[in-house]
Design a protein around this motif. Structure first.
Motif, PDB file in Angstrom:
ATOM      1  N   CYS A  18      -1.498  -7.544 -13.911  1.00  0.00           N
ATOM      2  CA  CYS A  18      -1.642  -7.951 -12.488  1.00  0.00           C
ATOM      3  C   CYS A  18      -2.116  -8.932 -12.336  1.00  0.00           C
ATOM      4  O   CYS A  18      -2.310  -9.716 -11.186  1.00  0.00           O
ATOM      5  N   ARG A  19      -3.251  -9.376 -13.193  1.00  0.00           N
ATOM      6  CA  ARG A  19      -4.362 -10.478 -13.114  1.00  0.00           C
ATOM      7  C   ARG A  19      -3.196 -11.846 -12.825  1.00  0.00           C
ATOM      8  O   ARG A  19      -3.793 -12.492 -12.154  1.00  0.00           O
ATOM      9  N   SER A  22      -1.457 -12.018 -10.013  1.00  0.00           N
ATOM     10  CA  SER A  22      -2.283 -12.056  -8.719  1.00  0.00           C
ATOM     11  C   SER A  22      -2.211 -13.977  -8.668  1.00  0.00           C
ATOM     12  O   SER A  22      -2.254 -14.390  -7.519  1.00  0.00           O
ATOM     13  N   TYR A  29      -4.921  -8.477  -5.476  1.00  0.00           N
ATOM     14  CA  TYR A  29      -4.828  -7.329  -6.648  1.00  0.00           C
ATOM     15  C   TYR A  29      -5.932  -6.123  -6.601  1.00  0.00           C
ATOM     16  O   TYR A  29      -7.067  -6.382  -5.781  1.00  0.00           O
ATOM     17  N   ASP A  65      -1.651  -1.997  -8.477  1.00  0.00           N
ATOM     18  CA  ASP A  65      -1.814  -1.094  -9.862  1.00  0.00           C
ATOM     19  C   ASP A  65      -2.311  -0.084 -10.231  1.00  0.00           C
ATOM     20  O   ASP A  65      -3.182   0.863 -10.067  1.00  0.00           O
TER      21      ASP A  65
END
Length: 176
Positions: A18-19, A22, A29, A65
């Motif tokens: 996710c990071r 993002s 995020y 997430d």
């Protein structure tokens, strides 16, 4: 991809992925764990969690997430244009979660809920992971099938899949 729901068992590398997404796409995020858990592993009151969750999914651009209550997962899937399911074999989730738990003893866990030490919940985590894999995973697969007609569904089944998806996201232009 402007509204991305990422879900899957613990220890699958979702936060790291996710990071990366993002950063690549310029999406804010949000981790469900950070709004679901209060210090000391106290669960956020459900009504307050729903309000916070609704405010996240009302945004025009996001990557979120985590799990939360099933009705909120469905609301997130409804609002998302892309659903990413990190679905590794259970043994891999357990291995990676164990490594993360051990690492958290020495380094802490900056992406976890604030005031929630990881090590003390390790065995609860393992039970939850088994339950998610055996009971919730089939429900997630059925839910994603229901969204397949009008959402992009990304089903990542291996570390190679995760890395390939991460690299594909890096090639996309950010939408600032």
């Amino acid at each position: 991809m402007t509204r991305v729901a990422v879900i899957g068992n613990a220890g699958g590398g979702k936060s790291t992925l996710c990071r990366a997404i993002s950063d690549a796409l310029g999406l804010p995020y949000h981790s469900i764990d950070k709004i679901q858990w209060l210090p000391g592993w106290e669960m956020m009151p459900e009504a307050e969690f729903h309000i916070r969750h609704e405010s996240l999914i009302a945004g025009e651009r996001w990557i979120i997430d985590g799990f939360g209550p099933w009705q909120d997962i469905e609301r997130r899937f409804d609002a998302a244009d892309t659903i990413v399911f990190v679905d590794l074999p259970l043994w891999r989730h357990l291995l990676w979660a164990t490594k993360r738990q051990i690492r958290s003893v020495f380094l802490g866990r900056t992406d976890g809920p604030e005031g929630c030490p990881m090590w003390q919940v390790t065995f609860k985590l393992y039970r939850m992971m088994w339950w998610l894999h055996r009971k919730v995973r089939p429900k997630l697969i059925a839910a994603m099938d229901a969204y397949r007609a009008d959402r992009d569904i990304i089903h990542l089944r291996s570390p190679r899949d995760i890395e390939g998806f991460r690299k594909a996201c890096l090639k996309l232009q950010p939408h600032h």
